[in-house]
Design a protein around this motif. Structure first.
Motif, PDB file in Angstrom:
ATOM      1  N   LYS A 151       0.832  -1.205   0.000  1.00 57.96           N
ATOM      2  CA  LYS A 151       0.000   0.000   0.000  1.00 57.96           C
ATOM      3  C   LYS A 151       0.864   1.251   0.000  1.00 57.96           C
ATOM      4  CE  LYS A 151      -3.893   2.171   2.395  1.00 57.96           C
ATOM      5  NZ  LYS A 151      -4.885   2.036   3.496  1.00 57.96           N
ATOM      6  N   LEU A 156      -5.711   1.860  -7.077  1.00 62.15           N
ATOM      7  CA  LEU A 156      -5.844   0.418  -7.206  1.00 62.15           C
ATOM      8  C   LEU A 156      -6.224   0.040  -8.636  1.00 62.15           C
ATOM      9  CD1 LEU A 156      -7.681  -0.491  -3.872  1.00 62.15           C
ATOM     10  CD2 LEU A 156      -5.380  -1.205  -4.537  1.00 62.15           C
ATOM     11  N   SER A 165     -10.114  -6.054  -6.402  1.00 66.32           N
ATOM     12  CA  SER A 165     -10.502  -6.669  -5.133  1.00 66.32           C
ATOM     13  C   SER A 165      -9.346  -7.463  -4.523  1.00 66.32           C
ATOM     14  CB  SER A 165     -11.723  -7.571  -5.323  1.00 66.32           C
ATOM     15  OG  SER A 165     -11.433  -8.629  -6.223  1.00 66.32           O
ATOM     16  N   SER A 218      -6.786  -5.011  -3.150  1.00 62.48           N
ATOM     17  CA  SER A 218      -7.276  -4.422  -1.902  1.00 62.48           C
ATOM     18  C   SER A 218      -7.120  -5.389  -0.732  1.00 62.48           C
ATOM     19  CB  SER A 218      -8.748  -4.016  -2.066  1.00 62.48           C
ATOM     20  OG  SER A 218      -9.258  -3.501  -0.854  1.00 62.48           O
ATOM     21  N   ARG A 219      -7.429  -6.659  -0.970  1.00 63.16           N
ATOM     22  CA  ARG A 219      -7.303  -7.667   0.089  1.00 63.16           C
ATOM     23  C   ARG A 219      -5.845  -7.924   0.445  1.00 63.16           C
ATOM     24  NH1 ARG A 219     -10.228 -12.496  -2.398  1.00 63.16           N
ATOM     25  NH2 ARG A 219      -9.611 -13.547  -0.449  1.00 63.16           N
ATOM     26  N   GLU A 262      -3.424  -5.639   0.282  1.00 61.95           N
ATOM     27  CA  GLU A 262      -2.955  -4.480   1.042  1.00 61.95           C
ATOM     28  C   GLU A 262      -3.504  -4.465   2.463  1.00 61.95           C
ATOM     29  OE1 GLU A 262      -3.658  -0.839  -0.996  1.00 61.95           O
ATOM     30  OE2 GLU A 262      -2.239  -1.262  -2.621  1.00 61.95           O
ATOM     31  N   SER A 263      -4.702  -4.965   2.632  1.00 62.40           N
ATOM     32  CA  SER A 263      -5.316  -4.969   3.968  1.00 62.40           C
ATOM     33  C   SER A 263      -4.908  -6.184   4.795  1.00 62.40           C
ATOM     34  CB  SER A 263      -6.848  -4.926   3.840  1.00 62.40           C
ATOM     35  OG  SER A 263      -7.326  -6.125   3.212  1.00 62.40           O
TER      36      SER A 263
END
Length: 206
Positions: free
Chosen positions: A22, A32, A44, A47-48, A50-51
């Motif tokens: 990130k 993204l 998606s 994003s997953r 990075e989280s």
């Protein structure tokens, strides 16, 4: 013998990858969606990653390392975000030692070259590629072939050129040569040009 305490905390390493990904994306000013377009990885999934909701696979990390212009090992085990120190990892290429001096993805990249005497490949092989390069000789002598030009640079002298022009540089002297180079892969220039674009080689004016 390797003990239990010597085994790397793999979960910890993988958990640290998400925040690093990130930070790298934000440092580049990319969204993204833009990263998804350049890597082929869905928004998606990015994003997953990075989280921390998804563990990175080797395939995904290879794609992201290429997008961020970083070696895979540095992407996985890079210094903590905010650490200003550059952890040097010398590379060996065509008999020369190349030390990266920057780690920021994209933009102008800085390197130190230690070039042994003579050309290990024999006849100079001129190259053409995207970019713009600036060279500064620290010690020794540097021979630069650039289009129709054939010049010798000595300590304290500078050359800069568009890498679309066929070029090659090597060490003609009896001692190793050390140089600093700044390279803009997309044509970024190291400093303001002092002569018209048509001039191939520019020396610094002391």
């Amino acid at each position: 013998m390797v003990g239990v305490n010597d085994v790397p905390d793999l979960d910890g390493v993988l958990d640290a990858v998400g925040p690093r990904l990130k930070a790298l994306r934000q440092q580049r000013g990319a969204t993204l969606a833009q990263l998804s377009e350049s890597t082929g990885i869905s928004v998606s999934t990015l994003s997953r990653l990075e989280s921390g909701q998804r563990k990175p696979t080797l395939e995904l990390m290879l794609l992201l390392a290429r997008a961020h212009q970083l070696p895979l090992d540095e992407l996985v085990d890079a210094p903590a975000t905010g650490d200003p120190r550059v952890h040097l990892r010398p590379l060996e290429r065509n008999g020369s030692t190349i030390i990266p001096l920057t780690r920021r993805p994209g933009g102008i990249q800085a390197f130190k070259h230690v070039i042994p005497p003579g050309d290990p490949n024999g006849v100079p092989n001129l190259q053409v590629h995207e970019g713009y390069e600036w060279l500064y000789v620290l010690s020794g002598r540097l021979r630069l072939l650039l289009g129709e030009h054939d010049v010798i640079l000595t300590p304290g002298e500078v050359a800069e050129f568009d890498t679309h022009v066929p070029h090659w540089f090597g060490n003609p002297g009896p001692q190793p040569a050390e140089i600093l180079s700044l390279f803009g892969p997309q044509g970024e220039r190291a400093h303001v040009r002092t002569v018209p674009r048509g001039t191939a080689v520019e020396r610094d004016r002391r």
